[in-house]
Design an enzyme around this catalytic site. Structure first.
Site, PDB file in Angstrom:
ATOM      1  N   GLY A  14       0.790  -1.227   0.000  1.00  0.00           N
ATOM      2  CA  GLY A  14       0.000   0.000   0.000  1.00  0.00           C
ATOM      3  C   GLY A  14       0.824   1.280   0.000  1.00  0.00           C
ATOM      4  O   GLY A  14       0.326   2.344   0.390  1.00  0.00           O
ATOM      5  N   ASN A  16       1.819   2.993  -2.571  1.00  0.00           N
ATOM      6  CA  ASN A  16       1.202   3.948  -3.518  1.00  0.00           C
ATOM      7  C   ASN A  16      -0.081   4.525  -2.931  1.00  0.00           C
ATOM      8  O   ASN A  16      -0.379   5.705  -3.119  1.00  0.00           O
ATOM      9  CB  ASN A  16       0.907   3.275  -4.858  1.00  0.00           C
ATOM     10  CG  ASN A  16       2.127   3.226  -5.750  1.00  0.00           C
ATOM     11  OD1 ASN A  16       2.511   4.233  -6.340  1.00  0.00           O
ATOM     12  ND2 ASN A  16       2.772   2.070  -5.818  1.00  0.00           N
ATOM     13  N   ARG A  89      -5.307  -8.788  -8.663  1.00  0.00           N
ATOM     14  CA  ARG A  89      -6.329  -9.584  -9.346  1.00  0.00           C
ATOM     15  C   ARG A  89      -6.646  -8.922 -10.674  1.00  0.00           C
ATOM     16  O   ARG A  89      -6.616  -7.687 -10.777  1.00  0.00           O
ATOM     17  CB  ARG A  89      -7.608  -9.632  -8.515  1.00  0.00           C
ATOM     18  CG  ARG A  89      -7.727 -10.841  -7.626  1.00  0.00           C
ATOM     19  CD  ARG A  89      -9.147 -10.970  -7.122  1.00  0.00           C
ATOM     20  NE  ARG A  89     -10.015 -11.580  -8.107  1.00  0.00           N
ATOM     21  CZ  ARG A  89     -10.248 -12.879  -8.193  1.00  0.00           C
ATOM     22  NH1 ARG A  89      -9.676 -13.717  -7.367  1.00  0.00           N
ATOM     23  NH2 ARG A  89     -11.071 -13.350  -9.108  1.00  0.00           N
ATOM     24  N   ILE A  90      -7.000  -9.742 -11.633  1.00  0.00           N
ATOM     25  CA  ILE A  90      -7.370  -9.189 -12.935  1.00  0.00           C
ATOM     26  C   ILE A  90      -8.788  -8.646 -12.846  1.00  0.00           C
ATOM     27  O   ILE A  90      -9.660  -9.284 -12.240  1.00  0.00           O
ATOM     28  CB  ILE A  90      -7.220 -10.272 -14.018  1.00  0.00           C
ATOM     29  CG1 ILE A  90      -5.719 -10.534 -14.218  1.00  0.00           C
ATOM     30  CG2 ILE A  90      -7.886  -9.851 -15.331  1.00  0.00           C
ATOM     31  CD1 ILE A  90      -5.393 -11.663 -15.134  1.00  0.00           C
ATOM     32  N   ASN A 105      -4.369   2.038 -13.611  1.00  0.00           N
ATOM     33  CA  ASN A 105      -3.442   1.113 -12.946  1.00  0.00           C
ATOM     34  C   ASN A 105      -2.018   1.642 -13.040  1.00  0.00           C
ATOM     35  O   ASN A 105      -1.693   2.403 -13.948  1.00  0.00           O
ATOM     36  CB  ASN A 105      -3.516  -0.265 -13.625  1.00  0.00           C
ATOM     37  CG  ASN A 105      -2.633  -1.292 -12.950  1.00  0.00           C
ATOM     38  OD1 ASN A 105      -2.540  -1.329 -11.713  1.00  0.00           O
ATOM     39  ND2 ASN A 105      -1.966  -2.136 -13.720  1.00  0.00           N
ATOM     40  N   HIS A 107       1.920   0.152 -13.242  1.00  0.00           N
ATOM     41  CA  HIS A 107       2.641  -1.098 -13.519  1.00  0.00           C
ATOM     42  C   HIS A 107       4.151  -0.836 -13.466  1.00  0.00           C
ATOM     43  O   HIS A 107       4.623   0.175 -14.002  1.00  0.00           O
ATOM     44  CB  HIS A 107       2.233  -1.616 -14.909  1.00  0.00           C
ATOM     45  CG  HIS A 107       2.839  -2.933 -15.220  1.00  0.00           C
ATOM     46  ND1 HIS A 107       2.369  -4.116 -14.705  1.00  0.00           N
ATOM     47  CD2 HIS A 107       3.924  -3.261 -15.977  1.00  0.00           C
ATOM     48  CE1 HIS A 107       3.117  -5.113 -15.133  1.00  0.00           C
ATOM     49  NE2 HIS A 107       4.063  -4.630 -15.903  1.00  0.00           N
ATOM     50  N   GLU A 140      -9.702  -4.415 -21.409  1.00  0.00           N
ATOM     51  CA  GLU A 140      -9.874  -5.865 -21.305  1.00  0.00           C
ATOM     52  C   GLU A 140      -8.572  -6.641 -21.511  1.00  0.00           C
ATOM     53  O   GLU A 140      -8.512  -7.831 -21.255  1.00  0.00           O
ATOM     54  CB  GLU A 140     -10.960  -6.331 -22.284  1.00  0.00           C
ATOM     55  CG  GLU A 140     -12.311  -5.777 -21.876  1.00  0.00           C
ATOM     56  CD  GLU A 140     -13.480  -6.320 -22.673  1.00  0.00           C
ATOM     57  OE1 GLU A 140     -13.275  -7.207 -23.525  1.00  0.00           O
ATOM     58  OE2 GLU A 140     -14.600  -5.857 -22.432  1.00  0.00           O
ATOM     59  N   ASP A 143      -2.662  -5.234 -18.721  1.00  0.00           N
ATOM     60  CA  ASP A 143      -1.677  -4.152 -18.805  1.00  0.00           C
ATOM     61  C   ASP A 143      -1.623  -3.544 -20.211  1.00  0.00           C
ATOM     62  O   ASP A 143      -0.557  -3.117 -20.681  1.00  0.00           O
ATOM     63  CB  ASP A 143      -0.277  -4.650 -18.384  1.00  0.00           C
ATOM     64  CG  ASP A 143      -0.273  -5.149 -16.942  1.00  0.00           C
ATOM     65  OD1 ASP A 143      -0.977  -4.567 -16.106  1.00  0.00           O
ATOM     66  OD2 ASP A 143       0.431  -6.123 -16.657  1.00  0.00           O
ATOM     67  N   GLU A 172       7.235   5.826  -9.121  1.00  0.00           N
ATOM     68  CA  GLU A 172       5.773   5.644  -9.086  1.00  0.00           C
ATOM     69  C   GLU A 172       5.090   6.716  -8.233  1.00  0.00           C
ATOM     70  O   GLU A 172       3.995   7.173  -8.558  1.00  0.00           O
ATOM     71  CB  GLU A 172       5.423   4.258  -8.520  1.00  0.00           C
ATOM     72  CG  GLU A 172       5.742   3.130  -9.470  1.00  0.00           C
ATOM     73  CD  GLU A 172       5.344   1.765  -8.951  1.00  0.00           C
ATOM     74  OE1 GLU A 172       5.374   0.817  -9.730  1.00  0.00           O
ATOM     75  OE2 GLU A 172       4.991   1.645  -7.762  1.00  0.00           O
TER      76      GLU A 172
HETATM   77  C1  GRF Z   1       3.804  -1.266  -7.379  1.00  0.00           C
HETATM   78  O1  GRF Z   1       5.154  -1.389  -7.660  1.00  0.00           O
HETATM   79  C2  GRF Z   1       2.979  -1.267  -8.647  1.00  0.00           C
HETATM   80  O2  GRF Z   1       3.705  -0.915  -9.763  1.00  0.00           O
HETATM   81  C3  GRF Z   1       2.557  -2.705  -8.773  1.00  0.00           C
HETATM   82  O3  GRF Z   1       2.442  -3.185  -7.482  1.00  0.00           O
HETATM   83  C4  GRF Z   1       3.279  -2.456  -6.604  1.00  0.00           C
HETATM   84  C5  GRF Z   1       2.439  -2.065  -5.442  1.00  0.00           C
HETATM   85  O4  GRF Z   1       3.194  -1.533  -4.396  1.00  0.00           O
HETATM   86  N1  GRF Z   1       1.342  -2.778  -9.542  1.00  0.00           N
HETATM   87  P1  GRF Z   1       2.446  -0.876  -3.143  1.00  0.00           P
HETATM   88  O5  GRF Z   1       1.464  -1.925  -2.609  1.00  0.00           O
HETATM   89  O6  GRF Z   1       1.752   0.347  -3.612  1.00  0.00           O
HETATM   90  O7  GRF Z   1       3.549  -0.608  -2.162  1.00  0.00           O
END
Ligand code: GRF
Length: 188
Positions: A14, A16, A89-90, A105, A107, A140, A143, A172
């Site tokens: 978590g 981000n 999850r997708i 999202n 990535h 759909e 990524d 990020e």
């Molecule tokens: C991030 O690096 C993001 O790119 C990927 O999952 C990671 C999540 O990190 N999708 P956090 O849970 O936000 O620390």
């Protein structure tokens, strides 16, 4: 400024989410996080929701109709945008069709390269000289949605997966807020 109501989906650390929560306190930031959803009851990110007094819903994806629960909650909280932040999850086609608003999202690679899991391992195996992160719309295809923002860095020789993860995540924390500003600025 009228902010968009956002819901952040998480599964783990978590970091981000924490960053978006911090940023969304800023008057000029275009989203207000109204709800956090985790598919993992042990996700550390749940604590950040608690710290910021944001309701957090823990869903059991083994329950057949869990997507209905998700959709009902998104409706109840009048969510305009879903931000996936480490949600493992997708998102199903059915969910995409039913929730007609934006889903975004982040990535940990320079898409379209290295879609899917184990990105850092694969990047190192291919001896890439550069990597980074991508914020994109969810569609759909895994990524595969339209790219909103990317940030990159050069990979130092002898870097390991943990080095790449650290550097990518630092990028990020700027890329996600910048992408949201970019999307919603016109409507603020
Ligand atoms: C991030 O690096 C993001 O790119 C990927 O999952 C990671 C999540 O990190 N999708 P956090 O849970 O936000 O620390």
């Amino acid at each position: 400024m009228v902010k968009k109501n956002a819901c952040v989906f998480i599964s783990g650390e978590g970091s981000n989410l924490r960053n978006l929560l911090k940023r969304s306190r800023d008057y000029n930031f275009p989203i207000c996080i109204k709800l956090v959803i985790s598919n993992n009851p042990k996700a550390r990110g749940i604590n950040f929701a608690k710290k910021y007094s944001i309701p957090c819903l823990i869903i059991n994806t083994k329950f057949r109709f869990f997507e209905n629960t998700l959709l009902n909650n998104l409706k109840e909280y009048k969510i305009d945008v879903v931000c996936l932040a480490g949600y493992m999850r997708i998102i199903s086609k059915n969910f995409l069709r039913s929730f007609k608003k934006q889903i975004i999202n982040i990535h940990p690679s320079l898409l379209p390269k290295y879609k899917g899991l184990n990105t850092f391992k694969r990047i190192l195996e291919k001896k890439e000289i550069m990597t980074g992160c991508t914020v994109h719309f969810v569609n759909e295809k895994l990524d595969g949605g339209r790219i909103i923002a990317q940030k990159s860095f050069y990979i130092k020789t002898n870097s390991n997966e943990s080095d790449l993860k650290k550097k990518t995540q630092i990028l990020e924390y700027n890329a996600y807020p910048e992408a949201l500003i970019k999307i919603f600025r016109a409507n603020c």
